[in-house]
Design a protein around this motif. Structure first.
Motif, PDB file in Angstrom:
ATOM      1  N   ASP A  35       0.849  -1.193   0.000  1.00 15.46           N
ATOM      2  CA  ASP A  35       0.000   0.000   0.000  1.00 15.46           C
ATOM      3  C   ASP A  35       0.885   1.243   0.000  1.00 15.46           C
ATOM      4  OD1 ASP A  35      -2.070   1.730   0.112  1.00 15.46           O
ATOM      5  OD2 ASP A  35      -2.671   1.259   2.172  1.00 15.46           O
ATOM      6  N   VAL A  36       1.372   1.593  -1.177  1.00 16.16           N
ATOM      7  CA  VAL A  36       2.274   2.736  -1.304  1.00 16.16           C
ATOM      8  C   VAL A  36       1.564   4.030  -0.924  1.00 16.16           C
ATOM      9  CG1 VAL A  36       3.719   4.041  -2.918  1.00 16.16           C
ATOM     10  CG2 VAL A  36       3.596   1.538  -3.088  1.00 16.16           C
ATOM     11  N   ILE A  37       0.313   4.154  -1.334  1.00 19.13           N
ATOM     12  CA  ILE A  37      -0.440   5.380  -1.042  1.00 19.13           C
ATOM     13  C   ILE A  37      -0.679   5.513   0.464  1.00 19.13           C
ATOM     14  CG2 ILE A  37      -2.616   6.583  -1.417  1.00 19.13           C
ATOM     15  CD1 ILE A  37      -2.754   5.292  -4.150  1.00 19.13           C
ATOM     16  N   GLY A  38      -1.044   4.399   1.116  1.00 19.95           N
ATOM     17  CA  GLY A  38      -1.272   4.448   2.560  1.00 19.95           C
ATOM     18  C   GLY A  38      -0.010   4.775   3.327  1.00 19.95           C
ATOM     19  N   ILE A  39       1.111   4.165   2.916  1.00 27.87           N
ATOM     20  CA  ILE A  39       2.386   4.449   3.594  1.00 27.87           C
ATOM     21  C   ILE A  39       2.780   5.908   3.379  1.00 27.87           C
ATOM     22  CG2 ILE A  39       4.832   3.861   3.668  1.00 27.87           C
ATOM     23  CD1 ILE A  39       4.072   1.023   2.879  1.00 27.87           C
ATOM     24  N   SER A  40       2.611   6.411   2.165  1.00 31.72           N
ATOM     25  CA  SER A  40       2.934   7.814   1.898  1.00 31.72           C
ATOM     26  C   SER A  40       2.067   8.751   2.733  1.00 31.72           C
ATOM     27  CB  SER A  40       2.745   8.114   0.406  1.00 31.72           C
ATOM     28  OG  SER A  40       3.610   7.318  -0.387  1.00 31.72           O
ATOM     29  N   ALA A  41       0.796   8.379   2.893  1.00 34.05           N
ATOM     30  CA  ALA A  41      -0.094   9.209   3.705  1.00 34.05           C
ATOM     31  C   ALA A  41       0.355   9.228   5.163  1.00 34.05           C
ATOM     32  CB  ALA A  41      -1.528   8.695   3.593  1.00 34.05           C
ATOM     33  N   LYS A  42       0.789   8.095   5.679  1.00 33.53           N
ATOM     34  CA  LYS A  42       1.272   8.057   7.067  1.00 33.53           C
ATOM     35  C   LYS A  42       2.538   8.897   7.231  1.00 33.53           C
ATOM     36  CE  LYS A  42      -0.686   3.540   8.242  1.00 33.53           C
ATOM     37  NZ  LYS A  42      -0.411   2.149   8.660  1.00 33.53           N
ATOM     38  N   LEU A  43       3.436   8.819   6.251  1.00 29.05           N
ATOM     39  CA  LEU A  43       4.658   9.632   6.325  1.00 29.05           C
ATOM     40  C   LEU A  43       4.328  11.123   6.274  1.00 29.05           C
ATOM     41  CD1 LEU A  43       7.029   7.548   4.020  1.00 29.05           C
ATOM     42  CD2 LEU A  43       7.143   7.761   6.507  1.00 29.05           C
ATOM     43  N   ASP A  44       3.381  11.488   5.417  1.00 27.69           N
ATOM     44  CA  ASP A  44       2.975  12.894   5.362  1.00 27.69           C
ATOM     45  C   ASP A  44       2.346  13.351   6.680  1.00 27.69           C
ATOM     46  OD1 ASP A  44       3.859  13.116   2.775  1.00 27.69           O
ATOM     47  OD2 ASP A  44       1.904  12.659   1.881  1.00 27.69           O
ATOM     48  N   SER A  45       1.586  12.466   7.293  1.00 23.52           N
ATOM     49  CA  SER A  45       0.979  12.805   8.579  1.00 23.52           C
ATOM     50  C   SER A  45       2.048  13.005   9.652  1.00 23.52           C
ATOM     51  CB  SER A  45      -0.012  11.712   8.993  1.00 23.52           C
ATOM     52  OG  SER A  45      -0.566  11.984  10.264  1.00 23.52           O
ATOM     53  N   LEU A  46       3.069  12.150   9.646  1.00 20.20           N
ATOM     54  CA  LEU A  46       4.168  12.313  10.608  1.00 20.20           C
ATOM     55  C   LEU A  46       4.910  13.620  10.381  1.00 20.20           C
ATOM     56  CD1 LEU A  46       5.628   8.681  10.675  1.00 20.20           C
ATOM     57  CD2 LEU A  46       4.375   9.831  12.514  1.00 20.20           C
ATOM     58  N   ILE A  47       5.130  13.969   9.120  1.00 20.28           N
ATOM     59  CA  ILE A  47       5.852  15.208   8.816  1.00 20.28           C
ATOM     60  C   ILE A  47       5.056  16.426   9.266  1.00 20.28           C
ATOM     61  CG2 ILE A  47       6.716  16.649   6.926  1.00 20.28           C
ATOM     62  CD1 ILE A  47       7.374  14.028   5.432  1.00 20.28           C
ATOM     63  N   SER A  48       3.743  16.411   8.979  1.00 17.86           N
ATOM     64  CA  SER A  48       2.923  17.565   9.357  1.00 17.86           C
ATOM     65  C   SER A  48       2.741  17.686  10.876  1.00 17.86           C
ATOM     66  CB  SER A  48       1.551  17.465   8.689  1.00 17.86           C
ATOM     67  OG  SER A  48       0.887  16.276   9.100  1.00 17.86           O
ATOM     68  N   GLY A  49       2.750  16.562  11.582  1.00 17.25           N
ATOM     69  CA  GLY A  49       2.558  16.620  13.030  1.00 17.25           C
ATOM     70  C   GLY A  49       3.830  16.761  13.822  1.00 17.25           C
ATOM     71  N   LEU A  50       4.969  16.864  13.139  1.00 17.85           N
ATOM     72  CA  LEU A  50       6.258  16.930  13.839  1.00 17.85           C
ATOM     73  C   LEU A  50       6.399  18.231  14.618  1.00 17.85           C
ATOM     74  CD1 LEU A  50       8.853  15.292  14.174  1.00 17.85           C
ATOM     75  CD2 LEU A  50       9.802  16.540  12.230  1.00 17.85           C
ATOM     76  N   GLU A  51       5.808  19.305  14.152  1.00 13.77           N
ATOM     77  CA  GLU A  51       5.942  20.593  14.837  1.00 13.77           C
ATOM     78  C   GLU A  51       5.254  20.585  16.198  1.00 13.77           C
ATOM     79  OE1 GLU A  51       7.723  23.053  13.971  1.00 13.77           O
ATOM     80  OE2 GLU A  51       8.323  22.318  11.979  1.00 13.77           O
ATOM     81  N   ASN A  52       4.269  19.716  16.371  1.00 15.04           N
ATOM     82  CA  ASN A  52       3.526  19.696  17.634  1.00 15.04           C
ATOM     83  C   ASN A  52       4.081  18.713  18.644  1.00 15.04           C
ATOM     84  OD1 ASN A  52       1.686  21.543  16.524  1.00 15.04           O
ATOM     85  ND2 ASN A  52       0.498  19.893  15.580  1.00 15.04           N
ATOM     86  N   LEU A  53       5.124  17.991  18.304  1.00  8.98           N
ATOM     87  CA  LEU A  53       5.703  17.035  19.253  1.00  8.98           C
ATOM     88  C   LEU A  53       6.557  17.779  20.276  1.00  8.98           C
ATOM     89  CD1 LEU A  53       6.796  14.079  16.912  1.00  8.98           C
ATOM     90  CD2 LEU A  53       4.670  14.367  18.189  1.00  8.98           C
ATOM     91  N   PRO A  54       6.361  17.499  21.563  1.00  5.82           N
ATOM     92  CA  PRO A  54       7.164  18.177  22.596  1.00  5.82           C
ATOM     93  C   PRO A  54       8.554  17.558  22.703  1.00  5.82           C
ATOM     94  CG  PRO A  54       5.618  16.673  23.613  1.00  5.82           C
ATOM     95  CD  PRO A  54       5.317  16.629  22.144  1.00  5.82           C
ATOM     96  N   LEU A  55       9.547  18.403  22.944  1.00  9.61           N
ATOM     97  CA  LEU A  55      10.902  17.929  23.157  1.00  9.61           C
ATOM     98  C   LEU A  55      11.042  17.345  24.566  1.00  9.61           C
ATOM     99  CD1 LEU A  55      12.835  20.900  21.550  1.00  9.61           C
ATOM    100  CD2 LEU A  55      12.613  18.584  20.610  1.00  9.61           C
ATOM    101  N   ALA A  56      12.120  16.582  24.728  1.00 12.63           N
ATOM    102  CA  ALA A  56      12.345  15.980  26.046  1.00 12.63           C
ATOM    103  C   ALA A  56      12.572  17.044  27.114  1.00 12.63           C
ATOM    104  CB  ALA A  56      13.535  15.026  25.978  1.00 12.63           C
ATOM    105  N   ILE A  57      13.186  18.129  26.720  1.00 16.13           N
ATOM    106  CA  ILE A  57      13.459  19.183  27.698  1.00 16.13           C
ATOM    107  C   ILE A  57      12.190  19.867  28.167  1.00 16.13           C
ATOM    108  CG2 ILE A  57      13.793  20.963  25.953  1.00 16.13           C
ATOM    109  CD1 ILE A  57      16.026  22.104  27.671  1.00 16.13           C
ATOM    110  N   ASP A  58      11.149  19.814  27.338  1.00 15.22           N
ATOM    111  CA  ASP A  58       9.900  20.468  27.720  1.00 15.22           C
ATOM    112  C   ASP A  58       9.216  19.757  28.885  1.00 15.22           C
ATOM    113  OD1 ASP A  58      10.292  22.279  25.706  1.00 15.22           O
ATOM    114  OD2 ASP A  58       9.099  21.148  24.225  1.00 15.22           O
ATOM    115  N   GLY A  59       9.505  18.486  29.060  1.00 12.07           N
ATOM    116  CA  GLY A  59       8.898  17.760  30.173  1.00 12.07           C
ATOM    117  C   GLY A  59       9.510  18.116  31.508  1.00 12.07           C
ATOM    118  N   TYR A  60      10.702  18.715  31.498  1.00 13.03           N
ATOM    119  CA  TYR A  60      11.360  19.088  32.744  1.00 13.03           C
ATOM    120  C   TYR A  60      11.127  20.546  33.116  1.00 13.03           C
ATOM    121  CZ  TYR A  60      13.767  14.652  32.350  1.00 13.03           C
ATOM    122  OH  TYR A  60      14.048  13.315  32.255  1.00 13.03           O
TER     123      TYR A  60
END
Length: 346
Positions: free
Chosen positions: A183-208
């Motif tokens: 499923d090339v299209i499904g895998i590509s969609a998941k990769l695009d979702s990861l790329i777009s959601g990367l800005e909202n991921l908290p860094l490890a330092i933010d937990g401290y």
């Protein structure tokens, strides 16, 4: 003595016979017989006349019937002549129709052979292009679409000499359909979702980092006491002691965190490109690097980060390299049929 005897005999002969008495009854019977004979003769004459009349009547009727028969025979002969003329005309038209039909058949065969030759040339080009796309790019769907179009074209041609070509095409279609699906299209969609959601991921330092507690309002009404409380709070924020398993995550500056996120995006984009090129080695390398960065520099306890890491683990287990079949049998069948069509055309 003899002479005397002879003379007596002659005298006896010459002597007039004595008249005998005839009875009356005999006369009557003779008369009756004579009358009966005359009656029979008259009856026979009348019967003969009637017979003659009947025969004459029959002869006249026979002459009339013979004339009518001759007239009918003449009419029949005339109709037979007309029928023969029409039959000859129909035979001539039939011969002309057969000649035209033969000419049309010859023209149809010529056109059909030309159409078959042209269709086989087109099919050979499509097969060659589909084979190249299948071997170089792994485009299974494109190859299936091309083979399906070729099969429909063969159905429209409906030529007996192309049965072997259609059988080869059908076997290749079944082989491609039996391949494992990626499923090339499904895998590509998941990769695009990861790329777009990367800005909202908290860094490890933010937990401290903890939000600065609010300064309780001093009950003292003097400004000096409030100022002293603020100074004390600022002094406590200068030094904080925390335990951290990955101290390198604390060393990230805001500028470095920006480049970290961009680096992860590039890794995921390279993985998507490798996915389209069926380069499994580069694909797994990019996924593994992105997963390692997330585990090392981002807060794994955050739900978004945990979901992203789980998705990357799932994508890293995806097999991209599939042994693809070749379309050589179909190409050979098409070329053989094309050679036969060229010989028939000559």
């Amino acid at each position: 003595m003899t002479q005397d005897t002879s003379q007596d005999s002659l005298a006896a002969v010459l002597q007039t016979p004595n008249r005998r008495f005839v009875p009356q009854t005999a006369v009557v019977l003779s008369s009756v017989a004579l009358i009966a004979t005359a009656g029979v003769w008259l009856y026979q004459q009348q019967a003969m006349e009637q017979f003659k009349l009947e025969v004459s009547r029959q002869l006249a009727a026979n002459k009339t019937g013979s004339a009518e028969f001759n007239q009918q025979l003449a009419n029949s002969a005339k109709l037979q002549e007309q029928f023969s003329a029409k039959l000859s005309l129909l035979e001539a038209k039939q011969a002309e129709s057969l000649s035209q039909q033969q000419a049309l058949n010859n023209m149809y065969e010529a056109l059909t052979h030309n159409e078959t030759h042209r269709a086989l040339s087109e099919i050979e080009q499509i097969l060659g292009f589909a084979s190249q796309q299948l071997q170089l790019g792994g485009n299974v769907n494109g190859a299936l679409l091309a083979l399906s179009n070729i099969d429909q074209k063969l159905v429209q041609l409906n030529r007996p000499e192309l049965i072997s070509v259609r059988q080869s095409i059908t076997r290749d279609i079944d082989t491609l359909k039996a391949l494992p699906y990626v499923d090339v299209i499904g895998i590509s969609a998941k990769l695009d979702s990861l790329i777009s959601g990367l800005e909202n991921l908290p860094l490890a330092i933010d937990g401290y980092r903890q939000a600065a507690p609010k300064i309780k309002e001093s009950t003292s009404s003097t400004a000096l006491l409030r100022f002293s409380d603020e100074i004390w709070h600022q002094l406590k924020q200068l030094i904080q002691i925390r335990r951290m398993d990955k101290p390198e995550a604390m060393l990230l500056s805001p500028e470095q965190s920006f480049f970290l996120r961009e680096n992860i995006k590039l890794r995921l984009l390279n993985a998507r490109t490798s996915l389209l090129l069926k380069d499994e080695t580069s694909y797994r390398s990019g996924i593994s690097a992105a997963q390692r960065y997330l585990e090392q520099y981002f807060d794994k306890k955050a739900p978004q980060t945990a979901t992203s890491i789980a998705t990357l683990k799932q994508l890293s287990s995806q097999d991209l390299v599939i042994k693809l079949p070749e379309l050589g049998a179909s190409l050979a069948a098409v070329r053989s049929a094309r050679t036969v069509a060229e010989r028939a055309k000559q």
